[in-house]
Design a protein around this motif. Structure first.
Motif: not given
Length: 277
Positions: A172-177
């Motif tokens: 899981q991340s805030c904005q990073l893929v």
């Protein structure tokens, strides 16, 4: 830290080869014994590498560029090792990363160190960082844990496997893929038919490119395409309005990473091949 400013589509279509490479190609990564970082105003991504040899390397903070006391004060970062085994230490906790293993490090961690298990055969850490407004746990993802998607066919020279590491159903991340794609032997094309995604920018890091091979990275507006010749362990910045595809003189691999409005991997606007110019 090197700074790259953002160029518009109108400006980009007037650029010659040298200017295109200066704006979009990152060819300074993976220098032994060093951390290399490039800050781009394209979604404020930071692209980098760490190749620790005799001494561990500390993730530095350039306060003049990012305006904080430590690197991850307002950021998150993905680390993907494309070399031999190494260790990433996050606020005193060690994470071993073997080849094609990934570590997500969330906002708020103060100290990040990089070390090679064998300094004579150093790890090669690729780094991609986005801004972040929320904190998520540090998570290691092995190659076996990455979500695979098999695409393409040998008839179209694009048989490949996409491995997703940092995404909505993984770390899981805030904005990073973030993830990587491997082309099977005998295949040369990636991401064709191509697409754009006006809500996110992307960076491609090409690796496993043979010494005598090159990849032609396709970019630009769908009706104003350009190409950049890319060699092993070089990266290309892809702004929201640009297609991002490539064809090599042999098969290769690449790490893709995105940051922007969402973390929906499938959020893209397809471009059919008949519309390309």
């Amino acid at each position: 830290m090197e700074i790259r400013f953002q160029s518009s589509p109108a400006e980009t279509k007037t650029m010659d080869t040298a200017r295109l490479r200066q704006e979009y190609l990152i060819d300074t990564l993976f220098q032994e014994g060093k951390i290399e970082l490039v800050y781009t105003h394209v979604d404020r991504l930071i692209v980098g590498s760490a190749v620790p040899t005799k001494e561990p390397l500390f993730l530095p903070t350039d306060k003049k560029v990012i305006g904080v006391d430590y690197f991850l004060e307002r950021r998150e970062i993905g680390v993907l090792n494309i070399g031999p085994k190494g260790i990433v230490t996050v606020d005193g906790t060690d994470y071993e990363l073997d080849t094609k293993e990934c570590l997500y490090i969330g906002k708020g961690n103060k100290e990040v160190w990089f070390k090679s298990a064998d300094p004579a055969n150093p790890a090669r850490f690729y780094l991609l960082s986005t801004t972040a407004h929320a904190s998520y746990p540090t998570v290691k993802v092995t190659a076996d844990q990455a979500e695979p998607t098999h695409l393409g066919s040998i008839e179209n020279s694009n048989e490949r496997t996409i491995y997703k590491y940092i995404h909505a159903k993984g770390a899981q991340s805030c904005q990073l893929v973030m993830g990587l794609t491997e082309l099977k032997p005998g295949n040369m094309w990636n991401t064709m038919p191509s697409h754009v995604h006006n809500r996110r920018s992307e960076v491609y890091l090409y690796f496993n490119v043979k010494d005598d091979a090159v990849v032609f990275h396709m970019m630009g507006e769908p009706t104003e395409t350009r190409h950049i010749v890319v060699r092993n362990e070089q990266a290309v910045i892809s702004p929201t309005w640009s297609i991002h595809s490539g064809v090599g003189t042999s098969n290769y691999s690449f790490i893709w990473g995105m940051g922007g409005e969402n973390i929906d991997y499938g959020d893209m606007d397809p471009v059919v091949t008949t519309d390309l110019r």
